[in-house]
Scaffold this active site. Sequence first.
Site, PDB file in Angstrom:
ATOM      1  N   ASP A  30       3.744  12.400  -0.835  1.00 40.02           N
ATOM      2  CA  ASP A  30       4.559  12.497   0.400  1.00 40.02           C
ATOM      3  C   ASP A  30       3.713  12.643   1.581  1.00 40.02           C
ATOM      4  O   ASP A  30       2.750  13.556   1.713  1.00 40.02           O
ATOM      5  CB  ASP A  30       5.221  13.667   0.165  1.00 40.02           C
TER       6      ASP A  30
ATOM      7  N   SER B 198       4.781  -1.836  14.072  1.00 40.09           N
ATOM      8  CA  SER B 198       6.222  -2.857  14.106  1.00 40.09           C
ATOM      9  C   SER B 198       6.034  -3.343  15.557  1.00 40.09           C
ATOM     10  O   SER B 198       5.398  -2.896  16.595  1.00 40.09           O
ATOM     11  CB  SER B 198       7.445  -1.716  13.853  1.00 40.09           C
TER      12      SER B 198
ATOM     13  N   LYS C  47       6.585   4.367  16.549  1.00 40.84           N
ATOM     14  CA  LYS C  47       5.687   3.125  16.144  1.00 40.84           C
ATOM     15  C   LYS C  47       5.084   2.938  17.438  1.00 40.84           C
ATOM     16  O   LYS C  47       4.168   2.241  17.444  1.00 40.84           O
ATOM     17  CB  LYS C  47       6.868   1.926  15.908  1.00 40.84           C
TER      18      LYS C  47
ATOM     19  N   TYR D  54      12.139   6.373  15.639  1.00 44.59           N
ATOM     20  CA  TYR D  54      11.481   5.128  14.994  1.00 44.59           C
ATOM     21  C   TYR D  54      10.987   4.480  16.118  1.00 44.59           C
ATOM     22  O   TYR D  54       9.597   4.137  16.124  1.00 44.59           O
ATOM     23  CB  TYR D  54      12.450   4.218  14.332  1.00 44.59           C
TER      24      TYR D  54
HETATM   25  N1  LIG Z   1      10.942  -4.651   6.877  1.00 49.34           N
HETATM   26  C1  LIG Z   1      10.706  -4.866   8.231  1.00 49.34           C
HETATM   27  O1  LIG Z   1      11.397  -5.840   8.732  1.00 49.34           O
HETATM   28  C2  LIG Z   1       9.599  -4.143   8.825  1.00 49.34           C
HETATM   29  C3  LIG Z   1       9.352  -4.684  10.062  1.00 49.34           C
HETATM   30  C4  LIG Z   1       8.552  -3.961  11.120  1.00 49.34           C
HETATM   31  C5  LIG Z   1       7.845  -2.763  10.380  1.00 49.34           C
HETATM   32  N2  LIG Z   1       8.054  -2.366   9.106  1.00 49.34           N
HETATM   33  C6  LIG Z   1       7.372  -1.304   8.621  1.00 49.34           C
HETATM   34  O2  LIG Z   1       6.595  -1.492   7.509  1.00 49.34           O
HETATM   35  C7  LIG Z   1       6.842  -0.397   6.465  1.00 49.34           C
HETATM   36  C8  LIG Z   1       7.139  -0.694   5.274  1.00 49.34           C
HETATM   37  O3  LIG Z   1       8.521  -1.082   5.609  1.00 49.34           O
HETATM   38  P1  LIG Z   1       9.501  -1.881   4.583  1.00 49.34           P
HETATM   39  O4  LIG Z   1      10.669  -2.506   4.986  1.00 49.34           O
HETATM   40  O5  LIG Z   1       8.512  -2.326   3.323  1.00 49.34           O
HETATM   41  O6  LIG Z   1      10.382  -0.315   3.960  1.00 49.34           O
HETATM   42  P2  LIG Z   1      10.782  -0.038   2.337  1.00 49.34           P
HETATM   43  O7  LIG Z   1      11.907   0.916   2.464  1.00 49.34           O
HETATM   44  O8  LIG Z   1      11.083  -1.245   1.612  1.00 49.34           O
HETATM   45  O9  LIG Z   1       9.432   0.755   1.994  1.00 49.34           O
HETATM   46  C9  LIG Z   1       9.134   1.762   2.543  1.00 49.34           C
HETATM   47  C10 LIG Z   1       8.227   2.657   1.250  1.00 49.34           C
HETATM   48  O10 LIG Z   1       7.701   3.830   1.933  1.00 49.34           O
HETATM   49  C11 LIG Z   1       8.040   4.914   0.727  1.00 49.34           C
HETATM   50  N3  LIG Z   1       8.043   6.254   1.587  1.00 49.34           N
HETATM   51  C12 LIG Z   1       9.183   6.668   2.283  1.00 49.34           C
HETATM   52  N4  LIG Z   1       8.793   7.770   2.619  1.00 49.34           N
HETATM   53  C13 LIG Z   1       7.593   8.197   2.123  1.00 49.34           C
HETATM   54  C14 LIG Z   1       6.803   9.297   2.068  1.00 49.34           C
HETATM   55  N5  LIG Z   1       7.230  10.493   2.922  1.00 49.34           N
HETATM   56  N6  LIG Z   1       5.603   9.482   1.480  1.00 49.34           N
HETATM   57  C15 LIG Z   1       5.458   8.170   0.868  1.00 49.34           C
HETATM   58  N7  LIG Z   1       6.111   7.327   0.744  1.00 49.34           N
HETATM   59  C16 LIG Z   1       7.278   7.173   1.447  1.00 49.34           C
HETATM   60  C17 LIG Z   1       9.294   4.483   0.152  1.00 49.34           C
HETATM   61  O11 LIG Z   1       9.579   5.231  -0.994  1.00 49.34           O
HETATM   62  C18 LIG Z   1       9.185   2.975   0.102  1.00 49.34           C
HETATM   63  O12 LIG Z   1       8.661   2.574  -1.268  1.00 49.34           O
HETATM   64  C19 LIG Z   1       7.318   0.569   7.302  1.00 49.34           C
HETATM   65  O13 LIG Z   1       6.166   1.542   7.744  1.00 49.34           O
HETATM   66  C20 LIG Z   1       8.260  -0.025   8.403  1.00 49.34           C
HETATM   67  O14 LIG Z   1       8.218   0.877   9.620  1.00 49.34           O
HETATM   68  C21 LIG Z   1       9.150  -2.884   8.466  1.00 49.34           C
END
Ligand SMILES: NC(=O)c1ccc[n+]([C@@H]2O[C@H](COP(=O)([O-])OP(=O)(O)OC[C@H]3O[C@@H](n4cnc5c(N)ncnc54)[C@H](O)[C@@H]3O)[C@@H](O)[C@H]2O)c1
Length: 255
Positions: free
Chosen positions: A59, A141, A157, A153
Amino acid sequence: MSKRMQDKVTIITGGASGIGEGMVRRFCAEGARVLLADVDTAAGEAVAAATGAHFVALDVSDPASWDALAERVRADYGRLDALLNNAGIVSGLDIEQVDLAAWDRLLSVNLTGVMLGCKMAIALMRDNARGSGGAIINTASTTSFLAIPDVAYTTSKAAVVGLTKSVAVHCATQGLNIRVNSLHPGATLTNILRTALAANPEIEPNLQRMSPMGRLGTVEEVAAMALFLASDEASFCTGGQYVVDGGTVVEHPRM
Ligand SMILES: NC(=O)c1ccc[n+]([C@@H]2O[C@H](COP(=O)([O-])OP(=O)(O)OC[C@H]3O[C@@H](n4cnc5c(N)ncnc54)[C@H](O)[C@@H]3O)[C@@H](O)[C@H]2O)c1
């Protein structure tokens, strides 16, 4: 694959899903020894089994969890080459809806979690045999630059940029050879988004229009940037913001 990360010990947080899963797949394919660190044990173990990564429960908001991971890395691997601070959550709450508990929860994962990861990684990377060194990549992001109503959020970021720059300057001026950069995906097609689109196909055109390239990014495209930043090819890159967004943040609003 070119094995650009051959034998490099790499921790990827949030590797059980989405962008992090794409990073795990690419880094494993490039020869890295990947520790997939996530709170989701079932999904994390499944991705680890499919890729050759090692799953560790973590975590990111819990300092004790990082201490346990550091001990395991020291004992099992004896070094750390790269940390991808990628785990992140959203709250969906604007300034009128958010309460202190929701605010604290999100910042504890998206901001404090990144800071704790940097501390842990630097402590290990300082002790690497043949000298201090390594790479830290913090997933931020396009929301670091362009706001959305989710106030915690957006704040988290934007703050990751300042955190990354501060840690980068510290590491560089201390001569640690540890490079620290932030990675800024735009709207990226993950499985979660695929499921949301299947349920609400009417939102797809809006998502596609977010980028002047007229499409969403893929997890593979984001992972490719993370790979470059973690690799020796990025040897003069530190403190920077690396955008993978199809031009979203540079476009003037359309007429
Ligand atoms: N998907 C998008 O369009 C997008 C765009 C910009 C930025 N992001 C960033 O990319 C990163 C990944 O996003 P995603 O879309 O793949 O999300 P996702 O929800 O698919 O994956 C996030 C992962 O983080 C894990 N997680 C959550 N809380 C946690 C904790 N306290 N400790 C350890 N693991 C934890 C979850 O279990 C999950 O496996 C994030 O930081 C998100 O803000 C995503």
